[in-house]
Design an enzyme around this catalytic site. Structure first.
Site, PDB file in Angstrom:
ATOM      1  CG  HIS A  55      55.795  17.084  58.718  1.00 26.56           C
ATOM      2  ND1 HIS A  55      55.784  17.021  59.839  1.00 26.56           N
ATOM      3  CD2 HIS A  55      57.076  17.053  58.514  1.00 26.56           C
ATOM      4  CE1 HIS A  55      56.755  16.751  60.555  1.00 26.56           C
ATOM      5  NE2 HIS A  55      57.765  16.814  59.475  1.00 26.56           N
TER       6      HIS A  55
ATOM      7  CD  GLU B  57      55.927  13.578  58.345  1.00 26.92           C
ATOM      8  OE1 GLU B  57      56.584  14.152  57.445  1.00 26.92           O
ATOM      9  OE2 GLU B  57      56.739  13.600  59.257  1.00 26.92           O
TER      10      GLU B  57
HETATM   11  O1  BG6 Z   1      62.292  20.194  61.753  1.00 31.51           O
HETATM   12  P1  BG6 Z   1      61.532  20.074  60.361  1.00 31.51           P
HETATM   13  O2  BG6 Z   1      62.275  20.398  59.107  1.00 31.51           O
HETATM   14  O3  BG6 Z   1      60.037  20.606  60.369  1.00 31.51           O
HETATM   15  O4  BG6 Z   1      61.636  18.673  60.218  1.00 31.51           O
HETATM   16  C1  BG6 Z   1      60.980  17.640  61.015  1.00 31.51           C
HETATM   17  C2  BG6 Z   1      61.230  16.279  60.646  1.00 31.51           C
HETATM   18  O5  BG6 Z   1      60.366  16.121  59.601  1.00 31.51           O
HETATM   19  C3  BG6 Z   1      60.190  14.662  59.226  1.00 31.51           C
HETATM   20  O6  BG6 Z   1      59.342  14.349  58.304  1.00 31.51           O
HETATM   21  C4  BG6 Z   1      61.702  14.254  58.812  1.00 31.51           C
HETATM   22  O7  BG6 Z   1      61.672  12.812  58.294  1.00 31.51           O
HETATM   23  C5  BG6 Z   1      62.623  14.282  59.800  1.00 31.51           C
HETATM   24  O8  BG6 Z   1      63.925  14.136  59.159  1.00 31.51           O
HETATM   25  C6  BG6 Z   1      62.816  16.041  60.217  1.00 31.51           C
HETATM   26  O9  BG6 Z   1      63.483  16.016  60.872  1.00 31.51           O
END
Ligand code: BG6
Length: 304
Positions: free
Chosen positions: A171, A274
Site C-alpha cells: 500500500h 498499490e
Molecule cells: O486507512 P487505511 O485502513 O490505511 O486504508 C486507507 C485506504 O486504503 C486503500 O487501499 C483502500 O482502497 C481505501 O478504501 C482505504 O480507505
C-alpha cells in the site's frame, strides 16, 4: 535482537534506534547515495530519501490511532491476508494483520550490485493474537532492496494444511509536491471499481489528474504505471510483479478532514499506488504454497 545482525547492520552504515512508533525499533540506514528508515512495527519501509531529493515516500505527521489496531499512514504498509474490510467479520481490522505486529529483522547484507538488502519476517506462531485472528499458520517475509531504485518483495507461505483465502497489497504512499498537479499515466483504458461511487465499474479515460479523491481498484492494469510530479520535478515509475490489481488511493479534502489519523492537508502530499490482488483477484494459497508480490520504484528528474 541477534548481535551478529546488529554488527552486520553497523558494517553497512545502519543502526537500530528506539522510535516513538509504538515504542518499537526502527532501522536507520545512512548510505552514500540515500538514507532509509524501516519500522519493525508493521514491517514498514517508512522512508527512502536519495541524497538531494525529496523523500520518495510520504510520512504523515499524525502518529495515527494509538489503539492496537490504529492505522498509520506512511511508507509501504503491508495489507495481508486480506485487503480492505474482512470478508465476514466487521470487528477485524482493515487490511489484515501484517501491519499491526512487530516484524523480526532476519537478514542484512548487499546484493551483488551493491544494493542494500534488508529482510524482515513475520511468523504467525510468534504472535498468539495473530493465531487467534487467522486460523492458518503462515510466514511472511519482506525483502527490501535499496539502491538506485527501491523495491519491496513480499513472500507469503501457507504453513498450514488448509488453503488460505488471500487478498493483499503493498500500500505504497508516494510522496508528491501537490496532488492537484500530479498525474498518473499507464492505466488508460483499464476497467476499475470505483469505491467512492458505490463500487461502480468504470473505464479509465485518459490520465488520472488531479490525484484527488480516488479510491479505485484497477483490473487488467499493466505492470508499469508512471507518476508525473511537476512540483518535485520528477517522474516515478512503479513496476509490479505478482499483482493482478492496481489500487489508487487519495482520500481528498472532505475525507481527510473526517479522519483523526491524518492531518487535514496531508492528502495534498501523497497518492497511494498499490501493487495488489483484490476483489475478483482474491486467491487461494494452497497448503505449503509460497507466493510473492513485488513493487519497484524508479525515479527520473524532469528537466526545466
Ligand atoms: O486507512 P487505511 O485502513 O490505511 O486504508 C486507507 C485506504 O486504503 C486503500 O487501499 C483502500 O482502497 C481505501 O478504501 C482505504 O480507505
Amino acid at each position: 535482537m541477534n548481535s551478529q545482525l546488529i554488527e552486520e547492520l553497523d558494517a553497512l552504515g545502519g543502526e537500530i534506534l528506539p522510535a516513538n512508533l509504538r515504542d518499537c525499533d526502527e532501522i536507520v540506514l545512512n548510505q552514500p547515495g540515500f538514507t532509509a528508515r524501516i519500522a519493525l512495527w508493521g514491517g514498514h519501509l517508512v522512508s527512502f530519501k536519495p541524497s538531494g531529493q525529496e523523500d520518495w515516500l510520504f510520512q504523515s505527521e499524525n502518529p495515527g490511532g494509538q489503539s492496537r489496531f490504529g492505522r498509520r499512514h506512511f511508507g509501504v504498509p503491508v495489507c495481508w491476508p486480506w485487503f480492505g474490510a474482512h470478508s465476514d467479520d466487521e470487528d477485524m481490522p482493515a487490511h489484515g494483520v501484517a501491519r499491526y505486529f512487530r516484524w523480526q529483522l532476519t537478514e542484512v547484507g548487499r546484493f551483488s550490485n551493491g544494493d542494500v538488502k534488508i529482510v524482515l519476517s513475520l511468523a504467525s506462531k510468534d504472535h498468539p493474537l495473530i493465531e487467534e485472528m487467522v486460523p492458518q499458520a503462515f510466514e511472511l517475509r519482506q525483502i527490501m532492496r535499496l539502491g538506485e531504485t527501491c523495491s519491496v518483495q513480499l513472500a507469503a507461505a501457507n504453513l498450514s494444511d488448509e488453503p488460505m483465502m488471500i487478498s493483499e497489497a503493498l500500500h505504497t504512499y508516494l510522496h508528491i509536491g501537490d496532488n492537484a498537479k500530479a498525474r498518473i499515466t499507464g492505466l488508460e483504458g483499464c476497467p476499475y471499481v470505483d469505491k467512492f461511487d458505490g463500487g461502480a465499474v468504470k473505464l479509465q479515460q485518459g490520465a488520472i489528474m488531479p490525484c484527488d479523491t480516488l479510491d479505485r481498484v484497477y483490473d487488467q492494469a499493466p505492470q508499469q504505471v508512471t507518476l508525473h510530479d511537476p512540483v518535485f520535478k520528477r517522474t516515478m515509475t512503479i513496476t509490479s510483479e505478482g499483482s493482478q490489481s492496481t489500487v489508487v488511493w487519495n482520500p481528498g479534502e472532505a475525507l481527510a478532514k473526517l479522519r483523526t489519523d491524518l492531518e487535514d492537508d496531508e492528502y495534498r502530499s501523497f497518492v497511494c499506488i498499490e501493487a495488489a490482488n483484490a476483489l475478483q483477484h482474491t486467491y487461494h494459497l494452497a497448503p505449503g504454497e509460497l507466493r510473492t508480490l513485488t513493487q519497484t520504484i524508479q525515479c527520473e528528474p524532469i528537466g526545466d
